[in-house]
Design an enzyme around this catalytic site. Structure first.
Site, PDB file in Angstrom:
ATOM      1  N   HIS A  62      15.468  13.578 102.323  1.00 38.15           N
ATOM      2  CA  HIS A  62      14.033  13.537 102.045  1.00 38.15           C
ATOM      3  C   HIS A  62      13.315  12.847 103.193  1.00 38.15           C
ATOM      4  O   HIS A  62      13.427  11.639 103.363  1.00 38.15           O
ATOM      5  CB  HIS A  62      13.764  12.811 100.730  1.00 38.15           C
ATOM      6  CG  HIS A  62      12.299  12.697 100.449  1.00 38.15           C
ATOM      7  ND1 HIS A  62      11.515  13.806 100.230  1.00 38.15           N
ATOM      8  CD2 HIS A  62      11.460  11.638 100.413  1.00 38.15           C
ATOM      9  CE1 HIS A  62      10.263  13.423 100.053  1.00 38.15           C
ATOM     10  NE2 HIS A  62      10.200  12.114 100.164  1.00 38.15           N
ATOM     11  N   ASP A  76       9.386  13.953  95.532  1.00 35.03           N
ATOM     12  CA  ASP A  76       8.901  12.578  95.661  1.00 35.03           C
ATOM     13  C   ASP A  76       7.473  12.342  95.186  1.00 35.03           C
ATOM     14  O   ASP A  76       7.127  11.214  94.862  1.00 35.03           O
ATOM     15  CB  ASP A  76       9.046  12.121  97.116  1.00 35.03           C
ATOM     16  CG  ASP A  76       8.969  10.615  97.272  1.00 35.03           C
ATOM     17  OD1 ASP A  76       9.282   9.897  96.291  1.00 35.03           O
ATOM     18  OD2 ASP A  76       8.607  10.134  98.360  1.00 35.03           O
TER      19      ASP A  76
END
Lengths: 960, 960
Positions: free
Chosen positions: A48, A164
Site C-alpha cells: 500500500h 485505506d
C-alpha cells in the site's frame, strides 16, 4: 497443495514459461482454480503505497516505491506462481519512465500471464469523503489510459482497491461498477459494522451503488478481514520483526510446522466468518515489498508447508495459493452461481467510520479546508483546459495539461484532499497543484489568445489570479485590464465575478460594447495580515451575463475618474433576508415564495484529546458561541445587497443576495487564525430553524446522489451513542439538507468545498468550516500544531423553499442548478496588456446550443487523433423533479462548433473498455428491478440518458 | 564515464551476455580497467553478515542473510556492471542448499564473469585475537573446499576480508598470504595509527606476516578509509534514512548534481590520503543489501552521475565504477610496478585496538572464558576424529565430522570465540559446538570400537565426558569402566589423565596388563553448586605413559576394596615450588636448574563505565587483592604434589607439580561467580618476580610466532597513556613471557585458552582469567549482567629457567613442547560397558615412528577418494633453538600404518590451489631477504620444512 504442485510441474515442462510473444492468458483465465471441495485461501501480496503522507510523493517514490516495483518484478520472474497486485498509477508511471526496455518487457510479460495484476489503476487511491465524482472519474481515466497505452488490454483493472480510505461512499461503488470493475475491496469500516458483518458472514456483499441506476451500479464488495495487513505474525517484510519460516529441522529455531499451524488457525478463524469456501488473505501493508524476495521466499515456504503439514477446516482440506483480488471475486462468483447463493445487498454507504469506541474518523471531512478548495479550483481550470483543447485540436499528450491532470490525480489521494498529511507534504501538494495550474494556464493562454485575436501571431498573455479571494491579483492592480470569463458548463449561465482592485471607479465594457454595471466595496478584513503580497483594498463585482456554454466572454476594464454609472438593473425582490439589530445574527430568509425563521451563527467545539487530522472528538458536545453580539454593517449596491458581520477578530462573514439571482443566499465567511492553546478549535457554521425534521437529514455522495441520514441510527448495525456529535457527522461534498414532511419545507446548505456536517438537533444544520488542533489522534500524523495559523475564506449557499419548488422546478432541481453553477463556476483569465487593437472575437462558444437543464457535458477532452472523449451525464436523480427526472435525449450530430462527430463508440466510464468488450460477472442477487440504464445510440448520434446516468463515448470527429 | 559506457555497449551487442557454458573470465581478467590518467574510484558493494551476534546464526540467516544473497543475485543479473563480494561461507552454504538449480546456475555464471566475487571464503570471518592458528587454517580449508566443489576455480578467493575483527594479528596476515591471497583488508585499527597512516599515505601497505618465512608471508594490506561503511549520507540501503538520488529535475527534492558533488568531495578527501591513483569505496555495512536492488538502483545513478557532472581531483578526471577488493589490489599493484613504487612494510601487528581515546578493545581477549576453552576442546576432538577418519578411510563428506567442522568454523567468528555476543547467542554457539562434538563422537565411536575389538561386530559405545572438569561423568560413576586415551600429536607423549570418581580405591590396568599407580583427591570445591548433575566427590589422576603418536592406549578401571597400590614411581626432584605459610601465596619455584623468587596472586579490576564484552576500562589501574590471607592445604601423592589455595569463596587454586613431568608447574584455578554490584570485576592472575625486564614482554600470535611488546610503546605511532593498564593488554593465545637479559632468566605462563595479558610492571606477568560486568561499552551488545553467575575453571602452566634452556633444549623449545602437549592434550573416551572379552587391540598408532620434536603433523584428514589432506609444520621459529630451529626433513614414504602414500601434490595452505596454479601478485618491495621457504618434494616423498613453515599436500594413498 494442488496448485503449487501443478505449477511446478508446468514450469518444469516449460508450459508456463511464456516467451514474449505468446498469446496473453491474463484475466480470469489466469486465475488459480479454486477447488469446490476445499477451503481455498487466496494469498494476495500487495504494497500500500500512499501518494504522499508523512513524506512527499517524490520522497516516497525515490525512498520506497521504486524499490517495491523493481524488486517485485524480479521476484515474480523467479517463480511463475508468485503474484502481486499493483495499484497506484502515479507511482507506476514514475517507475516505468525510468526503466529500460528489457524491464518494461518483463512487466508486460508478467501482466500478460497474470502474475503482475493491475488493480484499481487510478492515478492514486482516492479519498471517498472529500472528493467530487468528477475528480474521481478523471483520475481513473488518467490512470487507466496510461496503463492501456503501455501495458495493453491485460492491464485493465477489474478490481476496485480502496483499502485505506476512512469510510466509503456509495458513489465510489457506483463509479467502480461503471468503470467495469467486478469487485471492490476495502478495510476500514465502523468497528461495530465489522463485528456485525463477520458474525453474520456478510463481509462479502453486493453493494448497490445507485438508487437511480439499478443493477448497473451493483458491485461485489469484500471487507478485508485483518485490515490490509498480513495475518498477525506473518509479516515477512524486511521492516517487520515477525519470525521468518525456519524450515531447517536442525535449527533450534525451526518453526515450520508450528508456523503453518498458526497460519491455519488464522485461516480457520477467518473462514468461519465468510460465506463461501474461499477467503482472501492479503500479505502486505504500507510500503511493503521493498525487498520483495524476502517476502516471497517465506510465503513460498508457507504455501508449500500446507502440503507438508496438511490442514483442514470443517473437514475440508485447506488449500493455500497465490492469488489476486480479481481471482477471489471470480471464485466467490463461481460459488454463488453454482450454489445459487445470494449475497447480502447493501444500499447505503459506509460513513461515518469509527475505528474503535468513540474514535470517529470524521475530522478529515473538513481538515485543511484550503486544500479542499484549491482542488476545486484546479478542477475548474482542468475542465476549461480540456474543453478548449478539444475545441482547437490540442493532442492528448499535451505536457502542460497533463501536468494538471496528474496533479489533480495526486491530490485526490486519501492523504491529500483529506488534509491528513504532514504540513511539509501539504506544501508539496500545493506546489504540485500550483505547478499544474500554472502549466495548464500556459497551455490555455495561446488557445485563448488565438481565439480572441483570430491569429496565432499575437502577444497576448493571460493569467489566472489564484489569490483573488484574498484580494491579490497583480494584473488587476493596473489602470486597465481585460478579463476572459470562461464558462465550463454546457448551458448558458450568468455569474457574479469578483476582482480585487485598487480604486473604486471603472469603466467595464462587455463584448457587445455595452458598459457593465458593477459594485465596489472595501475588503472585509485587511488581507495583508494573511499574505505578504500587495493586496488591493477593494473588491469589484459585476455579473457576467449569459456566458455561452463551453465558451467565454471578454470584458475590458479601464480606470475612470468619474463616478460609476447609474444602476439600470432591477433589484432582486424574490429573495431577501433579515438580521437582528441587537444580536447581529440572521433571523429569517425569504425565498421561493416562503419566509422562514432561521438563524445562523459560528460556534466552535474545543478539541478533545484524540482530535486531529483524522478524528473529531470534541471535548464537549455543546459548541461554544464565538461572540454574544456580532457587529454588523449593511451594504447596498447594484450587484448585491449584503450584511457584513464581525463575530470576532478571527471570524467575519458577509451575507449576500445578488440582484440577478434569486436562487440562493450566499454566506461568505473568513475564519482564522484559530487559537489552539485550549487544545484546538473546530469551528462550525450552524443554521437553526423550527423545522420538524424527526432526526433526518440529507447529504450528497461525492456531489452526486443523495443519501438520507437519521441521527443516532445506522441501517446496518446497532448504533451506540459514544460521540453524540461526531458520531452523526457525514461528509458533505456539495449539499446538506433537512426537510419538514408536514410543512413540505426544505432547507439546504450548499458549499464551495467538501466539509463535515450534521443535524445535531431537529431543524438544525451544521457544517464544520475550519479546525486547528494541538492534540493528537491515533492515526500516525502527530503534528504539534495542526493547521495552526491558517485563515480560510469560504462560501455557503442557502436554499430554502417548498420541496416542490418554485413552480418551475423542484427545490432539488434548483439546488442542483446552484451546485453546478458553483462547482464549475466561470474561470477568469486576466491580462493587463494593452490589447484593445487585438480583440477580434470577444465571445466564443464551442456549443451551438445549450444542453437541457438536466444534462451536463461532463467531459470533453482530446483522446487520440480525430477522437475525443465525451461524457454526458443526467444531473438529476430519479425522484428529484417530476419534469426533469426523466430520460433525456441529446443530439450530438450538430452540437459542436469546432468539429463534427461522425461516429460514437461507447465505452465504460474511464474510456478504456469498448462497451462490447465489457463482460461483467453476473451475480445471482443483482436483478434489474430498478430502472434500466440506456445503452442505445444510433448512427443519428442521438444519446439518451436516464436519471443519474453517465455515458462515455469516444467520438470520431472532423475539425471544421 | 568510460567503463559504464563500454559495458552498456557490450551488453547491447551481446558480448557480455554470457551463456552458461562460456569460458569464464573471472579473476583479474574480469576487472574494470583502471586508467593511469584518472583517479579511479573502486566502488565495492558488500554486506557484512555476522555469523551470530545479537541474533543467532540461524536467526540471522532466516531473517536477514537469505534476503541479501537472493536479492543480490537478481540485481546482478539485471546489469552486468554491478558487482558484489560474498564473504561468509557458513551463510552461503545455508543459502545454496535451499536454491533450485536455475538459481545455482545463475550464481555460477555470475562467479564466472566476476560480478559475484567470493572473497575471504572462510566459514566465518574469524576473530584474530582469541583464535589458534589451527582453528583458522581449518575454517578456511572448510570454506574454500565448499566453494571449490560447488562453484569451481573462479570462486577461489584472492582477498582476505577481515573488516570487523577488533585488531589484527600478524599470523592472520601470514596465513592469508599462505592461502594464496594477494590482499588483505580491514577497518579496525588504533585510532592513532589510522590518523598517522592517513597523514603519511600508508593506509595501503605491505605486511610481512612472519619473521621466519620471509616474503612468502608478505601480503598487500589496505586499511579501509571509512570503517566498512558507505560514505556518510550514501547508504542507499533499505534500512538507512539517507536520501536516495532523485534525478527527476521536476522534483523539488531533485538532488542529483549535489549528491554527485558531495560524493566527489568525499572521494577527493580520501584520495588525498592514499598513495596511488586508486581508492576503494565500500558501499555496505552490517546485513545490508537485503533489498539489493534498492542500493544498486541508486548506486547506478550515482556512478552515471559522474558522466553527467564530471568531477576532477588534482587535475585528473574522477572515474567511478563498480569494482571489487581484488580489482583494487590489482590496480594498486599495476601502479606500483609501473611506477616502481614501494609500499611501506610493516612487521608487527595491529594490537591492541583503541577505537577512540581510552577505549581499549581488549576485554574480549578474555570475555566468556568458558567459550574459549570449549572451542579448544572441540579442536582436540576434531583433530582426533580427522586423524582416525584418515586412518580407516572414512570419506570427506562424513556428516557427523562435518557437523563439528562447521560448528568450529562458526565458533571462530569474531563475535563467537570472542565472547562478544548476547547470552542467548552464546547458548546457541554452545549448542552448536556441543552438537558437533556429540555428532563427531558418534562418528569416532565405531572407528575406535572396531579398532579395539578388531571387528565391526561389537556393541562398544564410547562417550566423551565434557563436564569432567566439574567432576561429572556418568560413565566413571560406575564400579568399572574403560578409558581410551587418544594422542593427537605426531610424537609420543605422557600425560596426566584426570577422571571424576565416587570412591577412592581402584585397580587400573594398562595395555601391557600392568597395574597403574594413581592418586585420588577430594574435589577442591563442591561442584554441585555449579551444575545440577550428580557430581563425583573425588578426582582420580594417573599418568598415561608413552601414548603412541596419532594413536591410543586402553586403560581398564575396576573398583577395589583394598587400599591403593604402593607407589613405585620416582618423585620429581627437578621441579618444585614453595608457598609462604603465613600468606598462603607462592614464594619461589625451582625448575631447569634455577630457583626463582616468584609470587602469584589473584586480583581484580573493578570495571569502569565503558567496560563490557569488547572493552576493558578499569575504574582504577591498581587491581585489588581478593584476600589478605589465603587458606592453604598440602597434598602429597604418587602422581603429583600440590598446594590447594582458597582465596575466597569464589576463588580457589591448586598449584601442582607432576612427578612424571618436570617441564612446568600447573596452576589449576576455579574462579566465580563474580559479584558485579560494584560495576563488575575483571579478575587477573598475576606473577611477580624481580626480573629486570625493561618494559618488554613477549606474546604469541595466534599460538604460533612470538612478538616482542614494549610497555607504553607502539612501533608505528606515538603512544598516548590514556589507559595505563588496558593500553598495554595483548591477546595471549598460548604464551606470555618476560626475560631478564642480564641474568638470562625467562618466565613464561602458558594458558589453556586464549586470554588477555600484559606486564604492567617490570618483572610482572598478568593474565585476565574471568570478567563479569554490569556496565556497558559502546559496541552495541549492551547486556545487563555480562557473564554474571558464571564459574570457570582453567589452568596456567608456569615455565621458568635460563632462556638457553636445560642443556638439551632452549627454554623456547621447552615451552613450545608444553604448549603443544596442552593444546592437543589426549582426548579421553570412556565406557562403563563390560568390555573385558572384547578388548583385542589395546593400543594403536597410525604412525610407524614419532616425528621429530620440531615437527607436527598438523593436519591429517580424508579429502577425496584415495586422497588425504596432509599438513606438516615446523613448530619452532628461526631463532628459538640452535639445534631445532633448522630445516628438518620428514620421510613420508613409510610413515603411516594404515596406508601408503604414492604421490604428494603440494597446494596452498587451504588445499584448494595446486601449487603450480598459484600465481601471486609480485610487489616491488617484497624482496626475499629473509629465509626462503622450501617448496621441493621429490618422488622419494621426503618433505623438508624450514622453521615455522607449514606445507600442505594432497597425498594419494593406498590403504593397507
Amino acid at each position: 497443495m494442488w496448485v503449487a504442485t501443478l505449477c511446478f510441474f508446468l514450469v518444469a515442462s516449460g508450459v508456463l514459461s511464456k516467451p514474449v510473444d505468446d498469446e496473453p492468458t491474463c484475466g480470469y483465465d489466469a486465475c488459480p482454480l479454486s477447488d469446490p471441495a476445499t477451503l481455498n485461501v487466496h494469498v494476495v501480496p500487495h504494497s500500500h503505497d500512499d501518494v504522499g503522507w508523512l513524506k512527499t510523493f517524490d520522497q516516497y517514490y525515490f525512498q520506497d516505491v521504486q524499490n517495491v516495483i523493481s524488486s517485485v518484478i524480479v521476484a515474480l520472474k523467479l517463480n511463475p506462481e508468485r503474484r502481486f497486485v499493483q495499484v497506484e498509477t502515479a507511482f507506476f508511471k514514475k517507475w516505468w519512465d525510468q526503466q529500460k526496455d528489457s524491464v518494461r518487457q518483463d512487466v508486460i510479460n508478467l501482466v500478460n500471464n497474470g502474475q503482475f495484476e493491475i488493480i484499481n489503476g487510478a492515478w492514486s487511491m482516492n479519498d471517498e469523503a472529500a472528493v467530487n465524482y468528477q475528480y474521481t472519474i478523471d483520475q481513473y481515466t488518467l490512470g487507466l489510459r496510461y496503463l492501456e497505452d503501455r501495458l495493453g488490454k491485460c492491464s485493465r483493472p477489474r478490481v476496485g482497491w480502496q483499502i485505506d480510505p476512512f469510510g466509503h461512499s456509495r458513489e465510489q461503488a457506483s463509479i467502480s461498477a461503471q468503470l467495469g470493475f467486478d469487485s471492490l475491496y476495502f478495510a476500514r469500516l465502523d468497528y461495530r459494522d465489522k463485528i456485525n458483518r463477520l458474525s453474520k458472514k456478510s463481509g462479502d456483499l453486493l453493494w448497490r451503488g445507485s438508487s437511480s441506476l439499478g443493477n448497473a451500479a451493483d458491485i461485489f464488495t469484500s471487507v478485508l478481514y485483518n485490515h490490509y495487513s498480513a495475518p498477525p505474525g506473518f509479516c515477512f517484510d524486511i521492516v517487520c520483526d515477525d519470525d521468518p519460516i525456519i524450515d531447517d529441522p536442525e535449527s533450534p529455531d525451526y518453526n515450520y510446522q508450528n508456523r503453518v499451524e498458526t497460519f491455519a488457525n488464522f485461516v480457520r478463524e477467518q473462514a468461519s466468518k465468510y460465506p463461501t469456501n474461499n477467503i482472501i488473505v492479503v500479505m502486505g501493508d504500507d510500503f511493503r515489498y521493498q525487498a520483495a524476495l524476502n517476502s516471497y521466499i517465506n510465503t513460498d515456504r508457507l504455501i508449500a508447508g500446507f502440503d507438508l503439514f496438511p490442514q483442514t477446516f470443517q473437514g475440508k482440506t485447506i488449500k493455500v495459493f497465490y492469488s489476486t483480488p480479481s481471482c477471489y471475486a471470480k471464485a466467490v462468483n463461481d460459488y454463488a452461481i453454482t450454489n445459487d447463493y445470494n449475497l447480502e445487498i447493501k444500499t447505503d454507504d459506509f460513513f461515518p467510520y469509527a475505528d474503535g469506541v468513540g474514535n470517529l474518523v470524521v475530522g478529515y471531512f473538513t481538515s485543511r479546508p484550503a486544500s479542499k478548495r484549491f482542488v476545486r479550483d484546479g478542477n475548474i481550470l482542468l475542465q476549461t483546459a480540456k474543453q478548449l483543447a478539444a475545441a482547437v485540436n490540442v493532442p492528448y499528450d499535451n505536457v502542460e495539461i497533463n501536468s494538471l491532470k496528474e496533479a489533480m490525480g495526486v491530490l485526490q489521494h486519501h492523504d491529500a484532499i483529506t488534509g491528513t498529511e504532514l504540513i511539509d507534504v501539504t506544501h508539496d501538494y500545493h506546489r504540485l497543484l500550483h505547478k499544474g495550474i500554472s502549466d495548464t494556464s500556459d497551455a490555455v493562454d495561446p488557445i485563448l489568445s488565438n481565439l480572441i485575436t483570430g491569429s496565432g501571431d499575437n502577444d497576448l498573455q493571460f493569467k489566472s489570479c489564484l489569490l483573488a479571494n484574498v484580494s491579490y491579483c497583480p494584473e488587476t492592480k493596473s489602470d486597465q485590464f481585460t478579463l476572459v470569463v470562461y464558462n465550463p458548463l454546457s448551458r448558458v449561465v450568468s455569474s457574479p465575478i469578483s476582482v480585487p482592485v485598487d480604486t473604486e471607479t471603472w469603466s467595464i465594457v462587455d463584448p457587445e460594447g455595452q458598459e457593465v454595471i458593477y459594485q465596489v466595496e472595501p475588503t472585509v478584513i485587511d488581507f495583508s495580515e494573511i499574505i505578504p503580497e500587495a493586496v488591493s483594498p477593494f473588491f469589484l463585482e459585476f455579473v457576467a451575463t449569459d456566458l455561452p456554454p463551453f465558451g467565454y466572454k471578454v470584458y475590458t476594464f479601464a480606470k475612470t475618474e468619474s463616478a460609476k454609472i447609474k444602476s439600470v438593473t432591477v433589484g432582486n425582490e424574490d429573495t431577501s433576508f433579515e438580521v437582528d439589530e441587537t444580536t447581529g445574527l440572521l433571523t429569517s430568509v425569504t425565498m421561493n415564495g416562503v419566509t422562514l425563521d432561521i438563524s445562523q451563527d459560528f460556534l466552535y467545539y474545543t478539541s478533545g484529546g484524540g482530535s486531529q487530522a483524522y478524528v473529531f472528538t470534541p471535548a464537549s458536545n455543546d459548541p461554544q458561541t464565538i461572540a454574544s453580539t456580532v457587529t454588523t454593517s449593511v451594504v447596498e449596491g447594484d450587484i448585491y445587497s449584503a450584511v457584513v458581520q464581525e463575530f470576532s477578530d478571527w471570524a467575519h462573514q458577509t451575507i449576500k443576495v445578488y440582484k440577478h439571482d434569486s436562487s440562493h443566499i450566499e454566506f461568505d465567511y473568513i475564519i482564522g487564525p484559530l487559537d489552539i492553546n485550549d487544545g484546538g478549535k473546530e469551528v462550525i457554521s450552524r443554521f437553526t430553524t423550527s423545522l420538524n425534521t424527526e432526526g433526518a437529514f440529507y447529504t450528497d455522495s461525492n456531489g452526486r446522489e443523495t443519501l438520507k441520514r437519521v441521527r443516532n441510527y445506522r441501517p446496518d448495525y446497532e448504533y451506540t451513542d459514544e460521540q453524540p456529535v461526531s458520531g452523526n457527522y457525514y461528509p458533505i461534498t456539495s449539499k446538506l439538507a433537512i426537510k419538514d414532511e408536514d410543512s413540505g419545507l426544505e432547507v439546504a446548505v450548499l458549499n464551495d468545498r467538501s466539509q463535515g456536517g450534521s443535524s445535531i438537533e431537529d431543524g438544525q444544520l451544521e457544517l464544520m468550516v475550519h479546525r486547528a488542533i494541538s492534540t493528537s489522534d491515533a492515526f500516525g500524523l502527530d503534528e504539534q500544531e495542526y493547521d495552526h495559523g491558517i485563515v480560510i475564506r469560504g462560501k455557503h449557499y442557502l436554499v430554502v423553499g417548498p420541496s416542490s419548488g418554485n413552480g418551475e422546478k423542484s427545490l432539488a432541481a434548483i439546488e442542483r442548478d446552484v451546485v453546478q453553477r458553483k462547482f464549475l463556476q466561470p474561470w477568469v483569465f486576466v491580462t493587463n496588456q494593452d490589447v484593445s487593437d487585438q480583440l477580434v472575437n470577444l465571445q466564443f462558444s464551442n456549443l451551438k446550443t445549450s444542453l437541457p437543464d438536466n444534462v451536463q457535458l461532463l467531459t470533453l477532452e482530446p483522446w487520440k487523433d480525430n477522437t475525443i472523449l465525451l461524457r454526458l451525464e443526467h444531473v438529476l436523480e430519479k425522484d428529484d423533479d417530476p419534469n426533469l427526472s426523466v430520460d433525456v435525449t441529446v443530439d450530438l450530430s450538430d452540437l459542436f462548433v469546432a468539429f463534427t462527430i461522425s461516429e460514437l463508440a461507447e465505452t465504460t466510464l474511464a474510456g478504456n473498455i469498448p462497451i462490447d468488450e465489457y463482460e461483467p460477472l453476473h451475480w445471482p442477487g443483482s436483478t434489474n428491478d430498478t430502472p434500466k440504464v440506456r445503452r442505445d445510440v444510433g448512427a443519428d448520434l442521438q444519446v439518451t440518458l436516464s436519471p443519474m446516468q453517465i455515458r462515455t463515448f469516444l467520438a470520431t470527429v472532423t475539425y471544421n
